[in-house]
Scaffold this motif. Structure first.
Motif, PDB file in Angstrom:
ATOM      1  N   GLU A   9       1.062  -1.155   0.085  1.00 38.22           N
ATOM      2  CA  GLU A   9       0.017  -0.015   0.049  1.00 38.22           C
ATOM      3  C   GLU A   9       0.972   1.124   0.054  1.00 38.22           C
ATOM      4  O   GLU A   9       1.553   1.386   1.060  1.00 38.22           O
ATOM      5  CB  GLU A   9      -1.018  -0.081   1.067  1.00 38.22           C
ATOM      6  CG  GLU A   9      -1.859  -1.294   1.313  1.00 38.22           C
ATOM      7  CD  GLU A   9      -2.684  -1.072   2.523  1.00 38.22           C
ATOM      8  OE1 GLU A   9      -3.111   0.163   3.077  1.00 38.22           O
ATOM      9  OE2 GLU A   9      -3.336  -2.175   3.079  1.00 38.22           O
ATOM     10  N   LYS A  11       2.284   4.579   0.761  1.00 39.02           N
ATOM     11  CA  LYS A  11       2.126   5.595   1.506  1.00 39.02           C
ATOM     12  C   LYS A  11       3.225   6.558   1.787  1.00 39.02           C
ATOM     13  O   LYS A  11       4.243   5.913   1.787  1.00 39.02           O
ATOM     14  CB  LYS A  11       1.866   5.055   3.113  1.00 39.02           C
ATOM     15  CG  LYS A  11       0.533   4.054   3.013  1.00 39.02           C
ATOM     16  CD  LYS A  11      -1.019   4.898   2.980  1.00 39.02           C
ATOM     17  CE  LYS A  11      -1.911   3.671   3.113  1.00 39.02           C
ATOM     18  NZ  LYS A  11      -3.249   4.483   3.169  1.00 39.02           N
ATOM     19  N   ASP A  12       2.921   7.844   1.963  1.00 32.95           N
ATOM     20  CA  ASP A  12       4.181   8.626   2.190  1.00 32.95           C
ATOM     21  C   ASP A  12       4.526   8.865   3.716  1.00 32.95           C
ATOM     22  O   ASP A  12       4.054   9.419   4.679  1.00 32.95           O
ATOM     23  CB  ASP A  12       3.755   9.999   1.910  1.00 32.95           C
ATOM     24  CG  ASP A  12       5.136  11.028   2.123  1.00 32.95           C
ATOM     25  OD1 ASP A  12       5.932  10.594   2.127  1.00 32.95           O
ATOM     26  OD2 ASP A  12       4.919  12.408   2.120  1.00 32.95           O
ATOM     27  N   SER A  13       5.314   7.625   4.151  1.00 31.01           N
ATOM     28  CA  SER A  13       5.480   7.652   5.461  1.00 31.01           C
ATOM     29  C   SER A  13       6.995   7.065   5.595  1.00 31.01           C
ATOM     30  O   SER A  13       7.844   6.896   4.605  1.00 31.01           O
ATOM     31  CB  SER A  13       4.914   6.360   6.367  1.00 31.01           C
ATOM     32  OG  SER A  13       5.334   5.115   5.723  1.00 31.01           O
ATOM     33  N   ALA A  54       0.633   2.503  12.777  1.00 34.06           N
ATOM     34  CA  ALA A  54      -0.111   3.803  12.742  1.00 34.06           C
ATOM     35  C   ALA A  54       0.655   5.036  12.242  1.00 34.06           C
ATOM     36  O   ALA A  54      -0.106   5.654  11.630  1.00 34.06           O
ATOM     37  CB  ALA A  54      -0.490   4.114  14.260  1.00 34.06           C
ATOM     38  N   SER A  56       2.873   4.827  10.269  1.00 30.02           N
ATOM     39  CA  SER A  56       2.992   4.429   8.724  1.00 30.02           C
ATOM     40  C   SER A  56       1.795   4.526   8.084  1.00 30.02           C
ATOM     41  O   SER A  56       1.690   3.949   6.653  1.00 30.02           O
ATOM     42  CB  SER A  56       3.794   3.074   8.646  1.00 30.02           C
ATOM     43  OG  SER A  56       4.920   2.946   9.065  1.00 30.02           O
ATOM     44  N   LYS A  57       0.856   4.798   8.779  1.00 33.32           N
ATOM     45  CA  LYS A  57      -0.587   5.055   8.056  1.00 33.32           C
ATOM     46  C   LYS A  57      -1.051   3.607   7.684  1.00 33.32           C
ATOM     47  O   LYS A  57      -1.858   3.737   6.605  1.00 33.32           O
ATOM     48  CB  LYS A  57      -0.521   6.087   6.765  1.00 33.32           C
ATOM     49  CG  LYS A  57      -0.041   7.419   7.228  1.00 33.32           C
ATOM     50  CD  LYS A  57       0.122   8.345   5.991  1.00 33.32           C
ATOM     51  CE  LYS A  57       0.867   9.640   6.427  1.00 33.32           C
ATOM     52  NZ  LYS A  57       0.949  10.355   5.253  1.00 33.32           N
ATOM     53  N   ILE A  58      -0.790   2.671   8.343  1.00 28.96           N
ATOM     54  CA  ILE A  58      -1.388   1.378   8.235  1.00 28.96           C
ATOM     55  C   ILE A  58      -2.183   0.862   9.272  1.00 28.96           C
ATOM     56  O   ILE A  58      -1.557   1.010  10.436  1.00 28.96           O
ATOM     57  CB  ILE A  58      -0.138   0.245   7.782  1.00 28.96           C
ATOM     58  CG1 ILE A  58       0.677   0.983   6.816  1.00 28.96           C
ATOM     59  CG2 ILE A  58      -0.939  -1.163   7.489  1.00 28.96           C
ATOM     60  CD1 ILE A  58      -0.100   0.869   5.399  1.00 28.96           C
ATOM     61  N   ASN A  59      -3.231   0.563   8.854  1.00 32.06           N
ATOM     62  CA  ASN A  59      -4.333  -0.119  10.075  1.00 32.06           C
ATOM     63  C   ASN A  59      -4.289  -1.608  10.297  1.00 32.06           C
ATOM     64  O   ASN A  59      -4.853  -2.148   9.622  1.00 32.06           O
ATOM     65  CB  ASN A  59      -5.843   0.608   9.694  1.00 32.06           C
ATOM     66  CG  ASN A  59      -6.828   0.145  10.831  1.00 32.06           C
ATOM     67  OD1 ASN A  59      -6.457  -0.524  11.859  1.00 32.06           O
ATOM     68  ND2 ASN A  59      -8.054   0.845  10.928  1.00 32.06           N
ATOM     69  N   THR A 111       4.347  -2.068   3.511  1.00 31.27           N
ATOM     70  CA  THR A 111       5.102  -0.889   3.371  1.00 31.27           C
ATOM     71  C   THR A 111       6.439  -1.149   2.385  1.00 31.27           C
ATOM     72  O   THR A 111       7.288  -0.324   2.310  1.00 31.27           O
ATOM     73  CB  THR A 111       5.567  -0.472   4.723  1.00 31.27           C
ATOM     74  OG1 THR A 111       6.490  -1.697   5.247  1.00 31.27           O
ATOM     75  CG2 THR A 111       4.621  -0.190   5.696  1.00 31.27           C
TER      76      THR A 111
END
Length: 239
Positions: A9, A11-13, A54, A56-59, A111
């Motif tokens: 996924e 994500k900008d993390s 969290a 890393s914007k991953i639930n 990630t």
């Protein structure tokens, strides 16, 4: 949902920007720590991984709760441990240890782009094992690419059977056998399509691939993780 759980996924993390080869090393180190953790130590690791997810914007909990078969396995582990020890703390820690390893896998897969991972592994392993590093990296890439395909096919077949009114409880052994055979046949077919897709693109498992170099932050994080891991093992041996 199983396909989503084991799929990258974007994500900008900070974790998504970390060198993939380093993330694989982190996952291996954490797996060792989790597998050898004490009764209460495992809960700290579980909380830490969920927190990292969290940021890393991953639930991770949403992904975990969607994987009913994996949760069922954790209950089986708990029942087996309870029947052997009759200890509630040990029972819970064994189940949580399995779920924590699963959370770690979900975080890594969500990630990490497997193509970037292959290029990064080949680049950093080449000085150690030579050109064999690219073959190893390619094999890892293909293996990880098949993982979401397996869960996706299993979930698709299960939904198709349910839509036709199929139930496993009427004739469990016959239905499970039929389902398993059909699943493997479908996986072999998907694997053949995947191989043809690679060949059509002139894929070579020994060809070097470009990757981004590690930044100062990546090197610093690597050193910190390795030192923390060593410190934890020293503390364990001293206690």
């Amino acid at each position: 949902m199983a396909r989503i759980a084991f799929t990258y996924e974007p994500k900008d993390s900070f974790l998504s920007r970390t060198v993939p080869a380093f993330k694989l090393l982190y996952s291996l180190l954490f797996s060792i720590l989790i597998s050898s953790a004490g009764v209460y130590e495992i809960y700290i690791y579980a909380f830490f991984i969920i927190t990292i997810g969290a940021f890393s914007k991953i639930n991770l909990m949403r992904l975990l709760l969607s994987m009913h078969a994996m949760i069922a396995i954790s209950f089986f582990i708990a029942i087996t441990e309870w029947s052997n020890t009759k200890n509630i703390s040990s029972t819970l820690s064994e189940a949580v240890s399995y779920l924590t390893l699963l959370l770690l896998t979900l975080l890594f897969m969500a990630t990490t782009d497997i193509t970037d991972l292959s290029a990064s592994l080949g680049h950093y392993l080449e000085p150690i094992i030579g050109k064999s590093s690219w073959r190893l990296a390619s094999n890892i890439m293909v293996t990880l690419a098949m993982l979401p395909m397996i869960f996706f096919c299993a979930n698709t077949m299960l939904m198709a059977r349910r839509s036709r009114g199929g139930r496993f409880f009427s004739h469990p052994f016959k239905n499970i056998t039929s389902y398993t055979i059909s699943l493997f046949l479908l996986l072999f077919e998907k694997a053949q399509v995947f191989e043809d897709a690679l060949l059509s693109r002139s894929f070579s498992n020994t060809a070097p691939r470009r990757t981004d170099k590690a930044s100062f932050c990546d090197i610093l994080a690597l050193v910190c993780v390795v030192l923390i891991t060593i410190a934890i093992f020293i503390i364990r041996s001293a206690s």
